[in-house]
Scaffold this motif. Structure first.
Motif, PDB file in Angstrom:
ATOM      1  N   SER A 110     113.566  23.927  10.666  1.00 15.35           N
ATOM      2  CA  SER A 110     112.166  23.540  10.805  1.00 15.35           C
ATOM      3  C   SER A 110     111.385  24.633  11.511  1.00 15.35           C
ATOM      4  O   SER A 110     111.864  25.214  12.481  1.00 15.35           O
ATOM      5  CB  SER A 110     112.069  22.257  11.633  1.00 15.35           C
ATOM      6  N   PRO A 111     110.160  24.915  11.050  1.00 15.35           N
ATOM      7  CA  PRO A 111     109.296  25.814  11.820  1.00 15.35           C
ATOM      8  C   PRO A 111     109.077  25.228  13.225  1.00 15.35           C
ATOM      9  O   PRO A 111     109.037  23.997  13.388  1.00 15.35           O
ATOM     10  CB  PRO A 111     107.984  25.825  11.028  1.00 15.35           C
ATOM     11  N   GLU A 112     108.979  26.078  14.205  1.00 16.82           N
ATOM     12  CA  GLU A 112     108.852  25.635  15.601  1.00 16.82           C
ATOM     13  C   GLU A 112     107.701  24.656  15.814  1.00 16.82           C
ATOM     14  O   GLU A 112     107.833  23.700  16.574  1.00 16.82           O
ATOM     15  CB  GLU A 112     108.675  26.843  16.534  1.00 16.82           C
ATOM     16  N   ASN A 113     106.578  24.895  15.138  1.00 16.17           N
ATOM     17  CA  ASN A 113     105.389  24.066  15.394  1.00 16.17           C
ATOM     18  C   ASN A 113     105.529  22.622  14.918  1.00 16.17           C
ATOM     19  O   ASN A 113     104.717  21.775  15.293  1.00 16.17           O
ATOM     20  CB  ASN A 113     104.135  24.705  14.793  1.00 16.17           C
ATOM     21  N   ILE A 114     106.548  22.337  14.108  1.00 19.60           N
ATOM     22  CA  ILE A 114     106.749  20.951  13.676  1.00 19.60           C
ATOM     23  C   ILE A 114     108.158  20.460  14.030  1.00 19.60           C
ATOM     24  O   ILE A 114     108.646  19.480  13.465  1.00 19.60           O
ATOM     25  CB  ILE A 114     106.426  20.740  12.171  1.00 19.60           C
TER      26      ILE A 114
END
Length: 168
Positions: free
Chosen positions: A88-92
């Motif tokens: 997962s991308p860090e922001n989500i």
């Protein structure tokens, strides 16, 4: 086009709601196996990825110079390939906290309602210029709605697997 995607939004988020509802207050926060998210974290990941999409639709857009559903097949190939695991991308990425089932369900319902209404309200062929998914060019509103659907379908399947694992 509008009613078909609206039906899919309702179906997708209703399935998620039904599934999350089957977890007890405690089960929603059980790690089913090492390296896995809890059902609560997975639901929160969906919420982080899909809430606020309508602000993109209301943001900077332009007329699209390609088929408005051009990226749908590629989105399906990525998100509906259940054998491939992604980071997962860090922001989500969901925080490792205790989740309240009712709060998660209320957020899921809000996303369902927002996306359903957006599908009715907006010109789905417009391209949104305020955000991109890594590896893609700018999405049309239709493609963003499709992204929300297939991303949610992928993780609904993951939550089902978590449920089956903790019920063993």
């Amino acid at each position: 086009m509008k009613s078909a995607i609206q039906n899919t939004i309702l179906e997708t988020y209703s399935k998620l709601d039904e599934l999350v509802s089957t977890f007890s207050k405690d089960e929603i926060n059980i790690v089913p196996f090492e390296g896995s998210w809890t059902a609560g974290q997975t639901t929160q990941h969906i919420i982080l990825a899909c809430s606020g999409l309508t602000s993109l639709f209301a943001g900077k857009t332009e007329k699209t110079n390609r088929e408005p559903d051009e990226n749908v097949k590629q989105l399906d190939a990525i998100f509906l390939d259940f054998d491939t695991k992604y980071q997962s991308p860090e922001n989500i990425k969901p925080p490792d906290i205790v989740y309240e089932k009712d709060t998660l369900l209320a957020s899921v319902k809000k996303i369902q309602n927002d996306l359903f209404e957006a599908a009715e309200t907006y010109d789905l062929t417009l391209t949104c210029l305020d955000a991109k998914v890594p590896g893609f060019d700018y999405f049309t509103i239709y493609e963003w709605l499709h992204f929300a659907i297939v991303h949610t379908q992928r993780h609904t399947r993951q939550i089902k697997s978590i449920y089956e694992h903790i019920k063993k």
